[in-house]
Motif scaffolding. Sequence first.
Motif, short mmCIF file in Angstrom:
data_model
loop_
_atom_site.label_atom_id
_atom_site.label_comp_id
_atom_site.label_asym_id
_atom_site.label_seq_id
_atom_site.Cartn_x
_atom_site.Cartn_y
_atom_site.Cartn_z
N LYS A 135 0.73 -1.15 -0.08
CA LYS A 135 0.00 0.05 0.05
C LYS A 135 0.83 1.22 0.08
O LYS A 135 0.54 2.37 -0.56
N SER A 136 1.90 1.29 0.63
CA SER A 136 2.86 2.61 0.67
C SER A 136 3.50 2.62 -0.83
O SER A 136 3.45 3.95 -1.16
N GLN A 137 3.64 1.67 -1.44
CA GLN A 137 4.14 1.82 -2.85
C GLN A 137 3.09 2.43 -3.60
O GLN A 137 3.22 2.90 -4.93
N THR A 138 1.84 1.81 -3.67
CA THR A 138 0.51 2.15 -4.16
C THR A 138 0.58 3.69 -4.21
O THR A 138 0.25 4.61 -5.09
N TRP A 139 0.63 4.32 -3.01
CA TRP A 139 0.38 5.68 -2.51
C TRP A 139 1.62 6.33 -3.43
O TRP A 139 1.36 7.46 -3.86
N GLU A 140 2.83 5.76 -3.36
CA GLU A 140 4.08 6.37 -4.12
C GLU A 140 3.74 6.44 -5.67
O GLU A 140 3.98 7.61 -6.17
N LEU A 141 3.02 5.44 -6.03
CA LEU A 141 2.87 5.54 -7.58
C LEU A 141 1.60 6.59 -7.56
O LEU A 141 1.83 7.45 -8.93
N HIS A 201 -7.21 0.33 7.86
CA HIS A 201 -6.07 0.13 8.32
C HIS A 201 -4.98 -0.03 7.45
O HIS A 201 -3.81 0.51 7.68
N LEU A 202 -5.34 -0.96 6.14
CA LEU A 202 -4.13 -1.02 5.15
C LEU A 202 -4.02 0.34 4.48
O LEU A 202 -2.76 0.67 4.33
N ARG A 203 -4.82 1.03 4.19
CA ARG A 203 -4.86 2.34 3.55
C ARG A 203 -3.91 3.30 4.35
O ARG A 203 -3.05 3.94 3.91
N LYS A 204 -4.35 3.50 5.59
CA LYS A 204 -3.70 4.44 6.67
C LYS A 204 -2.34 3.95 6.83
O LYS A 204 -1.36 4.95 6.70
N ARG A 205 -1.93 2.79 6.89
CA ARG A 205 -0.76 2.40 7.47
C ARG A 205 0.20 2.60 6.28
O ARG A 205 1.42 3.02 6.41
N GLY A 206 -0.39 2.18 4.86
CA GLY A 206 0.31 2.34 3.74
C GLY A 206 0.69 3.90 3.54
O GLY A 206 1.94 4.35 3.13
#
Length: 226
Positions: free
Chosen positions: A170-176, A209-214
């Motif tokens: 998810k963090s890499q999806t935010w980065e994209l 949870h996944l979205r926020k953590r990412g």
Amino acid sequence: MSKILKEEKAIVVFSGGQDSTTCLFWALEQFKEVVLVTFDYGQRHIKEIECAKAIANELGLEHHILDMALLNQLAPNSLTRSDIEVDEAIPDGKTAPNSLVEGRNMLFLTFAAVLAKGKDIRHIVTGVCETDFSGYPDCRDVFIKSLNVTLNLAMDYNFVIHTPLMWLDKSQTWELADKLGVMDIVYNKTLTCYNGEMGEGCGHCPACHLRKRGYEQYMERKQCMK
């Protein structure tokens, strides 16, 4: 991506959530024309479809909403039944949570392919991800590859299913999304929450949870890169 794809069209399986919206903007950079398809399968929150409509209208994109109500009848789960509480525990990736809609991606991609062939489109984009697949078997790379072959054989057509998020967390999806210049849109105008809350969501369900953590992981990493 090959420059040849810039001359081709794609259809994006679009829910209006974080992942499919990121894939939409990825597709807009890769293809000449993008068509959206959203599925109404009796999900608890009609806001999901309204969110998809709003983004499609804002971008002026062709948008199809297909009735998949039978899926609700066949596969009872917490995303379609108000009498089933959504699991709040973060999935361990081994046991499928009660938000699993059996066969959903298989059916969605199959119907997207039927629509695509009728429009002379061979590229199908979906936001499934094995890295954060949460125990959903139809988000795995092996399934997508298998279905791609099956669709090609079933319709005698050269489909290509693209999964730009398959190996991203998810963090890499935010980065994209950030690299695509649409982080604000994804953060504020998408609906990922299982409880139907826009943007940041309810903060309690597994999707939130996944979205926020990412998001927090990416922002921390981004800060360290400055």
